[in-house]
Design a protein around this motif. Structure first.
Motif, PDB file in Angstrom:
ATOM      1  N   HIS A  80      49.421  49.721  32.946  1.00 35.31           N
ATOM      2  CA  HIS A  80      48.972  48.948  31.780  1.00 35.31           C
ATOM      3  C   HIS A  80      49.862  47.718  31.568  1.00 35.31           C
ATOM      4  CE1 HIS A  80      47.882  47.959  27.633  1.00 35.31           C
ATOM      5  NE2 HIS A  80      46.847  48.775  27.762  1.00 35.31           N
ATOM      6  N   PRO A  81      49.248  46.572  31.216  1.00 29.58           N
ATOM      7  CA  PRO A  81      50.054  45.355  30.983  1.00 29.58           C
ATOM      8  C   PRO A  81      51.207  45.578  29.990  1.00 29.58           C
ATOM      9  CG  PRO A  81      47.715  44.827  30.982  1.00 29.58           C
ATOM     10  CD  PRO A  81      47.816  46.326  31.068  1.00 29.58           C
ATOM     11  N   ALA A  82      50.953  46.413  28.979  1.00 29.50           N
ATOM     12  CA  ALA A  82      52.009  46.635  27.973  1.00 29.50           C
ATOM     13  C   ALA A  82      53.190  47.378  28.588  1.00 29.50           C
ATOM     14  CB  ALA A  82      51.449  47.438  26.793  1.00 29.50           C
ATOM     15  N   HIS A  83      52.897  48.276  29.547  1.00 27.34           N
ATOM     16  CA  HIS A  83      54.002  49.000  30.201  1.00 27.34           C
ATOM     17  C   HIS A  83      54.751  48.058  31.145  1.00 27.34           C
ATOM     18  CE1 HIS A  83      55.709  51.874  33.279  1.00 27.34           C
ATOM     19  NE2 HIS A  83      56.159  52.386  32.156  1.00 27.34           N
ATOM     20  N   LEU A  84      53.997  47.249  31.861  1.00 24.59           N
ATOM     21  CA  LEU A  84      54.620  46.271  32.766  1.00 24.59           C
ATOM     22  C   LEU A  84      55.473  45.281  31.977  1.00 24.59           C
ATOM     23  CD1 LEU A  84      51.582  45.659  35.167  1.00 24.59           C
ATOM     24  CD2 LEU A  84      53.430  47.364  35.379  1.00 24.59           C
ATOM     25  N   ALA A  85      55.013  44.964  30.764  1.00 21.44           N
ATOM     26  CA  ALA A  85      55.778  44.024  29.926  1.00 21.44           C
ATOM     27  C   ALA A  85      57.109  44.641  29.492  1.00 21.44           C
ATOM     28  CB  ALA A  85      54.949  43.646  28.698  1.00 21.44           C
ATOM     29  N   VAL A  86      57.123  45.949  29.242  1.00 21.26           N
ATOM     30  CA  VAL A  86      58.379  46.606  28.860  1.00 21.26           C
ATOM     31  C   VAL A  86      59.345  46.605  30.042  1.00 21.26           C
ATOM     32  CG1 VAL A  86      59.450  48.793  28.163  1.00 21.26           C
ATOM     33  CG2 VAL A  86      57.319  48.048  27.091  1.00 21.26           C
ATOM     34  N   TYR A  87      58.787  46.789  31.246  1.00 18.27           N
ATOM     35  CA  TYR A  87      59.657  46.713  32.436  1.00 18.27           C
ATOM     36  C   TYR A  87      60.248  45.315  32.569  1.00 18.27           C
ATOM     37  CZ  TYR A  87      60.010  51.009  35.060  1.00 18.27           C
ATOM     38  OH  TYR A  87      60.396  52.271  35.459  1.00 18.27           O
ATOM     39  N   GLU A  88      59.384  44.335  32.339  1.00 17.64           N
ATOM     40  CA  GLU A  88      59.794  42.929  32.449  1.00 17.64           C
ATOM     41  C   GLU A  88      60.913  42.604  31.446  1.00 17.64           C
ATOM     42  OE1 GLU A  88      59.621  39.339  34.268  1.00 17.64           O
ATOM     43  OE2 GLU A  88      58.134  40.909  34.714  1.00 17.64           O
ATOM     44  N   ALA A  89      60.708  43.059  30.207  1.00 18.67           N
ATOM     45  CA  ALA A  89      61.631  42.672  29.124  1.00 18.67           C
ATOM     46  C   ALA A  89      62.884  43.551  29.078  1.00 18.67           C
ATOM     47  CB  ALA A  89      60.910  42.755  27.784  1.00 18.67           C
ATOM     48  N   PHE A  90      62.787  44.790  29.524  1.00 23.00           N
ATOM     49  CA  PHE A  90      63.907  45.731  29.341  1.00 23.00           C
ATOM     50  C   PHE A  90      64.246  46.516  30.606  1.00 23.00           C
ATOM     51  CE2 PHE A  90      64.522  45.265  24.846  1.00 23.00           C
ATOM     52  CZ  PHE A  90      63.274  44.940  24.314  1.00 23.00           C
ATOM     53  N   LEU A  91      63.375  47.443  30.955  1.00 30.09           N
ATOM     54  CA  LEU A  91      63.752  48.451  31.956  1.00 30.09           C
ATOM     55  C   LEU A  91      64.173  47.849  33.297  1.00 30.09           C
ATOM     56  CD1 LEU A  91      61.125  51.246  31.256  1.00 30.09           C
ATOM     57  CD2 LEU A  91      63.598  51.387  30.933  1.00 30.09           C
ATOM     58  N   GLY A  92      63.467  46.833  33.738  1.00 34.36           N
ATOM     59  CA  GLY A  92      63.768  46.260  35.043  1.00 34.36           C
ATOM     60  C   GLY A  92      65.218  45.882  35.203  1.00 34.36           C
ATOM     61  N   ARG A  93      65.819  45.345  34.132  1.00 39.27           N
ATOM     62  CA  ARG A  93      67.225  44.906  34.225  1.00 39.27           C
ATOM     63  C   ARG A  93      68.203  45.988  33.751  1.00 39.27           C
ATOM     64  NH1 ARG A  93      68.890  43.652  29.082  1.00 39.27           N
ATOM     65  NH2 ARG A  93      67.277  43.249  27.552  1.00 39.27           N
ATOM     66  N   MET A  94      67.701  47.036  33.122  1.00 41.92           N
ATOM     67  CA  MET A  94      68.600  48.046  32.546  1.00 41.92           C
ATOM     68  C   MET A  94      68.869  49.226  33.482  1.00 41.92           C
ATOM     69  SD  MET A  94      66.967  48.106  28.683  1.00 41.92           S
ATOM     70  CE  MET A  94      68.051  49.391  28.037  1.00 41.92           C
ATOM     71  N   ILE A  95      67.878  49.510  34.336  1.00 38.00           N
ATOM     72  CA  ILE A  95      67.946  50.748  35.114  1.00 38.00           C
ATOM     73  C   ILE A  95      68.980  50.674  36.239  1.00 38.00           C
ATOM     74  CG2 ILE A  95      66.672  52.292  36.674  1.00 38.00           C
ATOM     75  CD1 ILE A  95      64.156  51.692  35.069  1.00 38.00           C
ATOM     76  N   GLY A  96      69.880  51.659  36.232  1.00 37.71           N
ATOM     77  CA  GLY A  96      70.783  51.836  37.362  1.00 37.71           C
ATOM     78  C   GLY A  96      70.179  52.860  38.304  1.00 37.71           C
ATOM     79  N   GLU A  97      69.716  54.010  37.703  1.00 40.21           N
ATOM     80  CA  GLU A  97      69.053  55.066  38.471  1.00 40.21           C
ATOM     81  C   GLU A  97      67.854  55.580  37.671  1.00 40.21           C
ATOM     82  OE1 GLU A  97      71.440  58.436  39.817  1.00 40.21           O
ATOM     83  OE2 GLU A  97      73.154  57.048  39.838  1.00 40.21           O
ATOM     84  N   ARG A  98      66.795  55.934  38.388  1.00 41.66           N
ATOM     85  CA  ARG A  98      65.593  56.469  37.742  1.00 41.66           C
ATOM     86  C   ARG A  98      65.183  57.746  38.449  1.00 41.66           C
ATOM     87  NH1 ARG A  98      60.025  56.254  38.875  1.00 41.66           N
ATOM     88  NH2 ARG A  98      58.624  56.163  37.066  1.00 41.66           N
ATOM     89  N   SER A  99      64.795  58.754  37.680  1.00 41.72           N
ATOM     90  CA  SER A  99      64.318  59.998  38.279  1.00 41.72           C
ATOM     91  C   SER A  99      63.061  60.398  37.543  1.00 41.72           C
ATOM     92  CB  SER A  99      65.392  61.089  38.161  1.00 41.72           C
ATOM     93  OG  SER A  99      64.984  62.256  38.852  1.00 41.72           O
ATOM     94  N   ALA A 100      61.931  60.434  38.256  1.00 39.02           N
ATOM     95  CA  ALA A 100      60.652  60.724  37.600  1.00 39.02           C
ATOM     96  C   ALA A 100      59.918  61.838  38.327  1.00 39.02           C
ATOM     97  CB  ALA A 100      59.785  59.479  37.569  1.00 39.02           C
ATOM     98  N   VAL A 101      59.166  62.619  37.533  1.00 40.59           N
ATOM     99  CA  VAL A 101      58.386  63.738  38.079  1.00 40.59           C
ATOM    100  C   VAL A 101      57.097  63.861  37.274  1.00 40.59           C
ATOM    101  CG1 VAL A 101      58.321  66.284  38.203  1.00 40.59           C
ATOM    102  CG2 VAL A 101      60.369  65.069  38.921  1.00 40.59           C
ATOM    103  N   GLN A 102      56.021  64.264  37.922  1.00 35.34           N
ATOM    104  CA  GLN A 102      54.787  64.646  37.202  1.00 35.34           C
ATOM    105  C   GLN A 102      54.536  66.134  37.421  1.00 35.34           C
ATOM    106  OE1 GLN A 102      54.005  61.788  39.731  1.00 35.34           O
ATOM    107  NE2 GLN A 102      55.222  60.666  38.199  1.00 35.34           N
TER     108      GLN A 102
END
Lengths: 103, 103
Positions: free
Chosen positions: A72-94
């Motif tokens: 979703h554009p809104a999720h991509l926008a959060v990555y753009e504004a915050f997460l993209g530059r903040m994340i050192g490590e990410r661990s995700a599971v479904q």
């Protein structure tokens, strides 16, 4: 239904204001994406030793709902504004969950 | 209430049988710990690129409930029999959630 969980360790540049801004942005994002049935995001409470810095959990109906959320554009926008530059490590599971069985 | 999420990347020794045995043991453990309100555990569905190998999510009432779960002999036994030797990386977070708001 699908439970999507993600945890993050921040890199050294992240400030408390970044984290506050991120949480506000994620909550506004989640409110605007109908495929997200339930959502929780925030800094780790650190009730136990160790652990990551931040966590996100979302319940969606199915894989299509997960894609609608994460693409979703809104999720991509959060990555753009915050997460993209903040994340050192990410661990995700479904994980698969039965409707109403996880609350 | 508290949502506890944990994701794991396995080390190179882990087999499919280990993962199946772990999942059975965790589900039996969760059924026997009354402080666990909701529980989900299993291999990552890998609906999105990347991600960890395995995830656990549990809802408990509060910090005391979380300790009762994580310090429970049955949980320690699962670590002894499975997780202790399987985990390459672990990432865990606790988030506050409102009762009934996450399902």
């Amino acid at each position: 239904m699908i439970l999507h969980i993600a945890s993050f360790r921040w890199n050294d540049t992240v400030t408390d204001d970044d984290v506050t801004g991120l949480t506000t942005a994620l909550e506004e994002m989640a409110a605007g994406i109908p495929e997200i049935r339930s959502y929780a995001a925030g800094p780790n409470l650190h009730l136990r030793p160790g652990g990551a810095d931040y966590g996100v959990a979302a319940i969606v109906d199915d894989a299509a709902g997960l894609d609608a959320y994460l693409d979703h554009p809104a999720h991509l926008a959060v990555y753009e504004a915050f997460l993209g530059r903040m994340i050192g490590e990410r661990s995700a599971v479904q994980l698969p969950i039965d409707e109403g069985a996880f609350r």
